[in-house]
Design a protein around this motif. Sequence first.
Motif, PDB file in Angstrom:
ATOM      1  N   LEU A 111     155.814  98.966  17.319  1.00  0.00           N
ATOM      2  CA  LEU A 111     156.198 100.189  18.020  1.00  0.00           C
ATOM      3  C   LEU A 111     155.024 101.035  18.446  1.00  0.00           C
ATOM      4  O   LEU A 111     154.070 101.193  17.703  1.00  0.00           O
ATOM      5  N   ILE A 112     155.156 101.614  19.644  1.00  0.00           N
ATOM      6  CA  ILE A 112     154.302 102.746  20.002  1.00  0.00           C
ATOM      7  C   ILE A 112     155.252 103.940  20.012  1.00  0.00           C
ATOM      8  O   ILE A 112     156.227 103.954  20.773  1.00  0.00           O
ATOM      9  N   GLU A 113     155.009 104.904  19.140  1.00  0.00           N
ATOM     10  CA  GLU A 113     155.937 106.035  19.035  1.00  0.00           C
ATOM     11  C   GLU A 113     155.602 107.136  20.030  1.00  0.00           C
ATOM     12  O   GLU A 113     154.477 107.236  20.503  1.00  0.00           O
ATOM     13  N   THR A 114     156.602 107.954  20.350  1.00  0.00           N
ATOM     14  CA  THR A 114     156.370 109.154  21.165  1.00  0.00           C
ATOM     15  C   THR A 114     157.095 110.300  20.462  1.00  0.00           C
ATOM     16  O   THR A 114     157.796 110.074  19.477  1.00  0.00           O
ATOM     17  N   ASN A 115     156.974 111.500  21.025  1.00  0.00           N
ATOM     18  CA  ASN A 115     157.699 112.643  20.444  1.00  0.00           C
ATOM     19  C   ASN A 115     159.106 112.783  21.040  1.00  0.00           C
ATOM     20  O   ASN A 115     159.751 113.791  20.864  1.00  0.00           O
ATOM     21  N   TRP A 116     159.568 111.775  21.767  1.00  0.00           N
ATOM     22  CA  TRP A 116     160.892 111.790  22.428  1.00  0.00           C
ATOM     23  C   TRP A 116     160.975 112.878  23.499  1.00  0.00           C
ATOM     24  O   TRP A 116     162.056 113.308  23.872  1.00  0.00           O
ATOM     25  N   ARG A 117     159.837 113.322  24.023  1.00  0.00           N
ATOM     26  CA  ARG A 117     159.881 114.349  25.067  1.00  0.00           C
ATOM     27  C   ARG A 117     159.081 113.921  26.288  1.00  0.00           C
ATOM     28  O   ARG A 117     158.724 114.729  27.122  1.00  0.00           O
ATOM     29  N   ARG A 118     158.822 112.633  26.396  1.00  0.00           N
ATOM     30  CA  ARG A 118     158.052 112.125  27.532  1.00  0.00           C
ATOM     31  C   ARG A 118     158.304 110.625  27.697  1.00  0.00           C
ATOM     32  O   ARG A 118     158.992 110.019  26.875  1.00  0.00           O
ATOM     33  N   GLY A 119     157.742 110.067  28.765  1.00  0.00           N
ATOM     34  CA  GLY A 119     157.873 108.631  28.979  1.00  0.00           C
ATOM     35  C   GLY A 119     156.783 107.872  28.240  1.00  0.00           C
ATOM     36  O   GLY A 119     155.998 108.456  27.491  1.00  0.00           O
ATOM     37  N   ALA A 120     156.740 106.567  28.467  1.00  0.00           N
ATOM     38  CA  ALA A 120     155.715 105.727  27.836  1.00  0.00           C
ATOM     39  C   ALA A 120     154.352 106.053  28.440  1.00  0.00           C
ATOM     40  O   ALA A 120     154.249 106.383  29.627  1.00  0.00           O
ATOM     41  N   GLU A 146     164.884 106.879  29.964  1.00  0.00           N
ATOM     42  CA  GLU A 146     165.416 107.059  28.599  1.00  0.00           C
ATOM     43  C   GLU A 146     166.560 108.075  28.657  1.00  0.00           C
ATOM     44  O   GLU A 146     166.346 109.272  28.829  1.00  0.00           O
ATOM     45  N   THR A 147     167.757 107.557  28.508  1.00  0.00           N
ATOM     46  CA  THR A 147     168.972 108.353  28.730  1.00  0.00           C
ATOM     47  C   THR A 147     169.218 109.380  27.624  1.00  0.00           C
ATOM     48  O   THR A 147     170.014 110.297  27.796  1.00  0.00           O
ATOM     49  N   SER A 148     168.547 109.245  26.498  1.00  0.00           N
ATOM     50  CA  SER A 148     168.750 110.229  25.429  1.00  0.00           C
ATOM     51  C   SER A 148     167.867 111.465  25.604  1.00  0.00           C
ATOM     52  O   SER A 148     168.137 112.505  25.019  1.00  0.00           O
ATOM     53  N   THR A 149     166.816 111.335  26.424  1.00  0.00           N
ATOM     54  CA  THR A 149     165.866 112.452  26.547  1.00  0.00           C
ATOM     55  C   THR A 149     165.664 112.943  27.982  1.00  0.00           C
ATOM     56  O   THR A 149     165.120 114.021  28.193  1.00  0.00           O
ATOM     57  N   GLY A 150     166.042 112.120  28.950  1.00  0.00           N
ATOM     58  CA  GLY A 150     165.801 112.494  30.345  1.00  0.00           C
ATOM     59  C   GLY A 150     164.348 112.331  30.743  1.00  0.00           C
ATOM     60  O   GLY A 150     163.821 113.130  31.520  1.00  0.00           O
ATOM     61  N   ALA A 151     163.696 111.298  30.219  1.00  0.00           N
ATOM     62  CA  ALA A 151     162.302 111.029  30.590  1.00  0.00           C
ATOM     63  C   ALA A 151     162.179 109.625  31.177  1.00  0.00           C
ATOM     64  O   ALA A 151     162.747 108.674  30.649  1.00  0.00           O
ATOM     65  N   MET A 152     161.426 109.531  32.279  1.00  0.00           N
ATOM     66  CA  MET A 152     161.210 108.238  32.938  1.00  0.00           C
ATOM     67  C   MET A 152     159.837 107.706  32.554  1.00  0.00           C
ATOM     68  O   MET A 152     158.914 108.474  32.296  1.00  0.00           O
ATOM     69  N   SER A 153     159.712 106.388  32.596  1.00  0.00           N
ATOM     70  CA  SER A 153     158.419 105.758  32.371  1.00  0.00           C
ATOM     71  C   SER A 153     158.005 105.024  33.635  1.00  0.00           C
ATOM     72  O   SER A 153     158.853 104.525  34.372  1.00  0.00           O
ATOM     73  N   ASP A 154     156.704 104.976  33.865  1.00  0.00           N
ATOM     74  CA  ASP A 154     156.193 104.343  35.077  1.00  0.00           C
ATOM     75  C   ASP A 154     156.006 102.839  34.827  1.00  0.00           C
ATOM     76  O   ASP A 154     154.966 102.404  34.322  1.00  0.00           O
ATOM     77  N   VAL A 155     157.029 102.088  35.161  1.00  0.00           N
ATOM     78  CA  VAL A 155     157.045 100.648  34.864  1.00  0.00           C
ATOM     79  C   VAL A 155     155.927  99.919  35.619  1.00  0.00           C
ATOM     80  O   VAL A 155     155.267  99.029  35.079  1.00  0.00           O
ATOM     81  N   PHE A 156     155.693 100.313  36.862  1.00  0.00           N
ATOM     82  CA  PHE A 156     154.668  99.642  37.665  1.00  0.00           C
ATOM     83  C   PHE A 156     153.274  99.868  37.059  1.00  0.00           C
ATOM     84  O   PHE A 156     152.441  98.957  37.021  1.00  0.00           O
ATOM     85  N   LYS A 157     153.055 101.088  36.569  1.00  0.00           N
ATOM     86  CA  LYS A 157     151.763 101.383  35.933  1.00  0.00           C
ATOM     87  C   LYS A 157     151.571 100.527  34.676  1.00  0.00           C
ATOM     88  O   LYS A 157     150.456 100.075  34.382  1.00  0.00           O
ATOM     89  N   VAL A 158     152.659 100.313  33.961  1.00  0.00           N
ATOM     90  CA  VAL A 158     152.578  99.463  32.766  1.00  0.00           C
ATOM     91  C   VAL A 158     152.183  98.045  33.187  1.00  0.00           C
ATOM     92  O   VAL A 158     151.325  97.412  32.575  1.00  0.00           O
ATOM     93  N   ARG A 159     152.777  97.560  34.278  1.00  0.00           N
ATOM     94  CA  ARG A 159     152.405  96.241  34.802  1.00  0.00           C
ATOM     95  C   ARG A 159     150.907  96.177  35.111  1.00  0.00           C
ATOM     96  O   ARG A 159     150.215  95.239  34.750  1.00  0.00           O
ATOM     97  N   GLN A 160     150.426  97.229  35.798  1.00  0.00           N
ATOM     98  CA  GLN A 160     149.006  97.248  36.175  1.00  0.00           C
ATOM     99  C   GLN A 160     148.102  97.235  34.945  1.00  0.00           C
ATOM    100  O   GLN A 160     147.076  96.560  34.933  1.00  0.00           O
ATOM    101  N   CYS A 161     148.536  97.953  33.896  1.00  0.00           N
ATOM    102  CA  CYS A 161     147.743  97.964  32.653  1.00  0.00           C
ATOM    103  C   CYS A 161     147.706  96.575  32.026  1.00  0.00           C
ATOM    104  O   CYS A 161     146.654  96.130  31.566  1.00  0.00           O
ATOM    105  N   ILE A 162     148.848  95.904  32.015  1.00  0.00           N
ATOM    106  CA  ILE A 162     148.900  94.553  31.427  1.00  0.00           C
ATOM    107  C   ILE A 162     147.940  93.642  32.209  1.00  0.00           C
ATOM    108  O   ILE A 162     147.165  92.889  31.626  1.00  0.00           O
TER     109      ILE A 162
END
Length: 391
Positions: A111-120, A146-162
């Motif tokens: 796991l990479i944890e967050t404070n549940w107030r932001r995206g990845a 993330e439907t429990s918090t209303g935060a989006m993650s940048d999936v394309f950026k994650v791809r670029q990092c990988i």
Amino acid sequence: MKKNYKAGRHLLQIPGPTNVPDRILRAMDYPTIDHRGEEFFNLAKKCLSGIKDIFKTENHVIIYPASGTGAWEAALVNTLSPGDTVLMVETGHFASLWVKLARRLGLNAELIETNWRRGAEPEKIAERLSSDKTGKIKAVCIVHNETSTGAMSDVFKVRQCIDDVGHSALLMADTISSLASSDFCHDEWGVDVTVSGSQKGLMLPPGLSFNAISEKAWGAYEKSTLPRSYWDWGEHITSNSTGAFPYTPATNLLFGLNEAILMLKEEGLDNVFLRHKRHAEATRLAVQTWGLEVLCENKDDFSNTLTAVLLPEGHNADNLRSIVLDKFDMALGNGLSRLAGKVFRIGHLGDFNDLMLVATLGGIEMGLANSDVPHQVGGTQAAMQFLKQNS
Ligand SMILES: *Cc1c(COP(=O)(O)O)cnc(C)c1O
């Protein structure tokens, strides 16, 4: 006096399931047909081809008669082997459910944890991957919205990092509450398995879920050894080539899916995305005007499909939700797990327009007035002003 009938429409403003439009209800209101007959094959072929445009992929999309959770499981069992390590970002309740599911399947979920107030945070993923010199990590799993918090993650950026790190992990994305409401490009963003469901942006009742797959994911399928039967991609792909399914499909939901795809194309996906973005902005403006706090702290991560609203200390969000339900017949989303009682969630996705938003915000504002939650009036008015200025 007790009322046994509530006049007017019930507003289902939870972030999924969403309000099912009349056109879709009518499209499904047919006798069930033989799923091994020509008429069905034609319907299935239309759905299997049309849904690719929604995921923005040229590859096969598997359609399961299952809730989104089934498609989560399918993504993992079709590509991984017992004991494989998967890197997951715990952005909230739904991400943590996917983690639990992975662990039950015998995967080693890191796991990479967050404070549940932001995206990845893509940088944190890159950091972890670059220290994985032996390629132990087989997949990175991200919840797009993330439907429990209303935060989006940048999936394309994650791809670029990988890619920047030169790591071979598969990228999996859960788009259950973002597909067909926020832009998502399965092929262009290099996603290997995209998971989605019918009951949110696709405007259908619950009961269908999806796996969009990449060529690399198909390669992983051929080598993976986790047990799978119901979820097996190979069985679907073979059957689907003639418009058939390996078992009884959810025929009437497919009537609905065909109609949903037509409607999304008639409106135009780009218009659909702009509509959601505009309604999300208007909603946040209302929340701000009320003097309440949007749960998502990071501006770049604001969700276009729902807004989670924090209540001040000492005030229970479920109390406010029950006032709104009892008095105005509108359902709002509750706070999940660690957010229980602390937030309520406004769903502004699916078949939704300006007046539905005004009604939704009006219902919340009247609910606030009927509660003891400290707030300022005028949120709905501010949203109306915004809608007018940005029409
Ligand atoms: C709704 C949702 C799920 C769960 O889907 P079910 O259909 O309830 O199994 C999973 N992930 C996200 C992001 C969701 O919004």
